[in-house]
Write a protein that holds these residues in place. Structure first.
Motif, mmCIF file in Angstrom:
data_model
loop_
_atom_site.group_PDB
_atom_site.id
_atom_site.type_symbol
_atom_site.label_atom_id
_atom_site.label_comp_id
_atom_site.label_asym_id
_atom_site.label_seq_id
_atom_site.Cartn_x
_atom_site.Cartn_y
_atom_site.Cartn_z
ATOM 1 N N PHE A 60 32.397 -10.640 -1.109
ATOM 2 C CA PHE A 60 32.074 -9.985 -2.315
ATOM 3 C C PHE A 60 31.854 -8.395 -2.394
ATOM 4 N N GLN A 61 31.555 -7.970 -1.176
ATOM 5 C CA GLN A 61 31.189 -6.583 -0.946
ATOM 6 C C GLN A 61 32.527 -5.872 -0.595
ATOM 7 N N LEU A 62 33.768 -6.547 -0.462
ATOM 8 C CA LEU A 62 35.082 -6.205 -0.220
ATOM 9 C C LEU A 62 34.954 -5.810 1.312
ATOM 10 N N ASN A 63 34.216 -6.236 1.971
ATOM 11 C CA ASN A 63 34.209 -5.916 3.502
ATOM 12 C C ASN A 63 35.450 -6.790 4.018
ATOM 13 N N THR A 64 36.319 -6.558 4.897
ATOM 14 C CA THR A 64 37.315 -7.485 5.674
ATOM 15 C C THR A 64 36.613 -8.338 6.636
ATOM 16 N N ILE A 65 36.602 -9.646 6.686
ATOM 17 C CA ILE A 65 36.020 -10.496 7.541
ATOM 18 C C ILE A 65 37.438 -10.946 8.192
ATOM 19 N N GLU A 66 37.390 -11.100 9.360
ATOM 20 C CA GLU A 66 38.248 -11.651 10.350
ATOM 21 C C GLU A 66 38.325 -13.012 10.511
ATOM 22 N N VAL A 67 39.200 -13.874 10.293
ATOM 23 C CA VAL A 67 39.013 -15.343 10.807
ATOM 24 C C VAL A 67 39.873 -15.751 11.696
ATOM 25 N N LEU A 68 40.809 -15.154 11.988
ATOM 26 C CA LEU A 68 41.843 -15.575 13.251
ATOM 27 C C LEU A 68 42.605 -13.929 13.684
#
Ligand SMILES: Nc1ncnc2c1ncn2[C@@H]1O[C@H](COP(=O)(O)OP(=O)(O)O)[C@@H](O)[C@H]1O
Ligand SMILES: [Mg+2]
Length: 260
Positions: free
Chosen positions: A14-22
């Protein structure tokens, strides 16, 4: 049959941070191979299975099914064939059961894909899964284990080439887990089976792919060798440390067995 080349997936919070999942996931699965997908909660197993089922698209990298690049264009043109060939059992069986009776649930895919002798096929699979006595029941009224069986019957009756199972034993008691392991072993299908229960490993498959806590593949090889590879198991947090006493002396060490 399945090939992933440098697949990555991320989302924005929601803060527009990119979260890596793979991250940079590459592997191949041959026809008829059964592979275990191991990793702790949050490592990205369900996301990977959804990518392989065409429900999500990779942010980068490629996914090939039978040497064809699976992207939006491919799925638009081949959606029905692809859906019949690649079946995903999602982590929560209830989210996939939507018909009024167990009979309808199994018959649904058969009708959708234009199979003949729907009735015969439903009864055949009900017998295989030992659920003949609940064909008239509502799927939502069943126990977790029964739901899992109904779901597997409804996925397998259309004879998919690839079976993607997301924690299939999570809702099963020990005898049903044993039954499922033997059943999967007897099936001539290509399968990728996610679990964080490493104790199932050896019986379910010969090969394991482990996704680590950093969302990268940390191991791809024989299950037996993995079970002996303590540094990798610790790195992927697939073993846990707990306290107990030997001859009155309390100490902590790593355990392979899972809590379930
Ligand atoms: N679209 C999304 N929005 C928010 N969180 C997501 C999204 N996709 C994945 N995640 C998060 O990514 C992580 C990996 O999820 P998942 O693939 O379900 O892991 P696993 O199945 O190994 O437990 C989890 O923390 C999950 O909450
Ligand atoms: Mg999951």
């Amino acid at each position: 049959m399945i090939e992933c080349k440098n697949l990555s997936y991320n989302y924005q919070d929601f803060q527009l941070n990119t979260i890596e999942v793979l991250k940079d996931i590459s592997f191949k699965i041959d026809k008829g191979e059964k592979v275990l997908l191991l990793g702790i909660n949050g490592s990205g197993k369900s996301t990977l299975l959804k990518l392989l089922n065409g429900l999500l698209y990779a942010k980068s990298g490629e996914y090939y099914f039978k040497n064809e690049l699976v992207n939006k264009k491919y799925l638009k043109a081949n959606s029905k064939d692809f859906r019949k060939s690649v079946s995903l059992q999602m982590q929560d069986p209830s989210s996939m059961l939507f018909n009024p009776t167990v009979y309808d649930e199994i018959a649904f895919g058969l009708k959708h894909f234009g199979f003949e002798s729907v009735d015969e096929r439903v009864y055949h699979y009900a017998k295989v899964f030992e659920i003949e006595n609940i064909l008239k029941s509502s799927p939502l009224s069943l126990s977790g284990g029964q739901k899992q069986k109904v779901l597997l019957a409804s996925l397998l009756c259309v004879e998919p080439e690839v079976l993607l199972l997301d924690e299939p034993t999570a809702h099963l008691d020990p005898p049903t887990t044993g039954w499922l392991v033997e059943f999967l072993d007897s099936l001539d299908v290509t399968a990728l089976i996610s679990t964080h229960n490493i104790s199932l490993g050896k019986e379910l498959a010969g090969r394991a792919i482990v996704i680590g806590i950093n969302h990268e593949i940390v191991y791809d090889g024989e299950v037996q060798a993995l079970l002996e590879d303590m540094p990798t198991l610790i790195k992927a947090q697939l073993v846990h440390k707990h306290k107990h006493a030997h001859e009155g002396v309390e100490h902590k060490h790593y355990h392979l067995h899972s809590w379930t």
